[in-house]
Scaffold this active site. Structure first.
Site, PDB file in Angstrom:
ATOM      1  N   ASP A 130      -6.675  -3.835  -5.351  1.00  0.00           N
ATOM      2  CA  ASP A 130      -6.368  -2.520  -4.787  1.00  0.00           C
ATOM      3  C   ASP A 130      -5.135  -1.887  -5.427  1.00  0.00           C
ATOM      4  OD1 ASP A 130      -7.462  -4.551  -3.061  1.00  0.00           O
ATOM      5  OD2 ASP A 130      -7.394  -3.171  -1.370  1.00  0.00           O
TER       6      ASP A 130
ATOM      7  N   ASP B 173       0.796  -1.231   0.000  1.00  0.00           N
ATOM      8  CA  ASP B 173       0.000   0.000   0.000  1.00  0.00           C
ATOM      9  C   ASP B 173       0.830   1.283   0.000  1.00  0.00           C
ATOM     10  OD1 ASP B 173      -2.633  -0.933  -0.217  1.00  0.00           O
ATOM     11  OD2 ASP B 173      -2.641  -1.539   1.888  1.00  0.00           O
TER      12      ASP B 173
END
Length: 398
Positions: A175, A115
């Site tokens: 994602d 991330d």
């Protein structure tokens, strides 16, 4: 140019449910921004130079340090607000956050995951694009280098969680279509082709595997670590391995046009239409998605407003590139207005209390019982980004 597998593009069912809606006016958008900023300023005093937890507890964020995967979204909210009103208080706090992110990457604090884009794009890339700050650029490039460490040659993807190379962790997640934008930015700044190649490879690995033939999405997809062969798609956040997690679908809807900006592969437009039409066809009456697209009105399940806010941003972005002759273009325009109007009128926070979110009724992780029917900071960010997109000609951070 690599091939993207053919996917089913559903026709948009009953487009009049969007086309008969009224478009948001600039005054309505401005009022929504002003309302959101009232809460934002209260939260600035509440958080100080710290950060909100990923999701609220009883609709109140707790205060935490810079160690989560979500902290960049708070700083992104500050930059969006600064671009709206040019308040130096916002700029100063956001810059202090950026220095915290530089410290975090220099000391590799809680960064062994995928991330990096969510952390560094809305915080550090944002400041560089706004102010040309060299420390923000330094942090961004270092974060891109850290993300590159997770690239797996066998399979051609950025590995999600877990120890690198292990079979039980050898997977990508949808994602990361947002996280790879960090690599495109690093290429843009350095000219080093390695960043772009990894981003492009990861995009195609995702498009051809994590997206199903019917244009719905798995959350994650496994590969064989010895051969790189695709193995299977499973969920981690969605209801089941066969369903489509709403936020994952929205990551696709936004990640595709962001990547199209840099790649200009026409196949991406078809993929976008497939994923977007699938999402729109499963919206409930009020046009705000449940947390998994398998659910609709009468299910008793919670919404995930963050998925809808993210999808609005993605549709807004792709409208820049869709040809005028595209038969769905007008419907997309009205759909994003309808979704954003519903978020503004039915899901935005009305109680000016320290720690309240900008956007209510999100879901962080249903299976683990985290942030269910709560606010979350990425929902706040994408809601505010959507409002700023509708308000002005905004230069993307992504």
């Amino acid at each position: 140019m690599m091939k993207i597998k053919p996917v089913k593009v559903e026709s948009i069912e009953n487009p009049k449910r969007f086309l008969n809606s009224r478009l948001l006016t600039k005054i309505e958008v401005e009022e929504a921004i002003e309302k959101a900023l009232k809460q934002l300023y209260i939260n600035i005093d509440y958080f100080g130079e710290e950060y909100p937890t990923p999701a609220t507890f009883n609709n109140i964020y707790k205060v935490m340090d810079n160690t989560e995967w979500t902290n960049g979204f708070w700083t992104g909210c500050l930059w969006l607000a600064y671009e709206y009103n040019q308040d130096k208080k916002l700029k100063n706090i956001a810059h202090k956050n950026v220095l915290s992110f530089l410290n975090r990457i220099n000391n590799r604090i809680a960064l062994d995951h995928h991330d990096l884009g969510f952390l560094y794009t809305p915080s550090c890339t944002a400041e560089y694009r706004i102010n040309g700050d060299v420390k923000a650029l330094e942090a961004t490039i270092k974060a891109a280098d850290k993300l590159m460490e997770r690239y797996q040659e066998k399979g051609g993807f950025i590995q999600a969680w877990g120890e690198l190379g292990y079979k039980e962790h050898y997977r990508l997640i949808i994602d990361c279509l947002l996280n790879i934008q960090l690599l495109f930015f690093a290429y843009e700044q350095t000219g080093d082709e390695k960043y772009r190649q990894v981003a492009v490879n990861h995009f195609y690995a995702s498009a051809n595997n994590v997206v199903r033939d019917d244009s719905s999405a798995f959350h994650t997809f496994y590969f064989d670590p010895e051969t790189g062969e695709p193995l299977k798609g499973v969920t981690r956040q969605g209801y089941s391995d066969e369903s489509s997690w709403a936020r994952g679908q929205a990551w696709g809807i936004y990640g595709i046009p962001l990547s199209y900006r840099k790649m200009k592969d026409y196949q991406q437009i078809i993929l976008f239409k497939g994923m977007t039409n699938y999402f729109l066809n499963r919206l409930p009456e009020d046009k705000v998605s449940y947390w998994d697209l398998i659910f609709t009105d009468g299910s008793g399940q919670p919404r995930d407003t963050s998925a809808t806010a993210t999808a609005v941003c993605g549709i807004h972005e792709m409208l820049k590139y869709l040809p005028e002759v595209d038969p769905d273009k007008e419907t997309y325009k009205y759909a994003m207005h309808t979704m954003l109007r519903s978020l503004i009128e039915q899901y935005s926070n009305n109680e000016l209390i320290a720690g309240r979110p900008l956007l209510l009724h999100g879901v962080y992780s249903w299976h683990s019982g985290k942030g269910v029917d709560e606010g979350n900071i990425w929902g706040d960010y994408y809601y505010l980004e959507a409002l700023i997109r509708f308000y002005k000609d905004w230069e993307l951070y992504w």
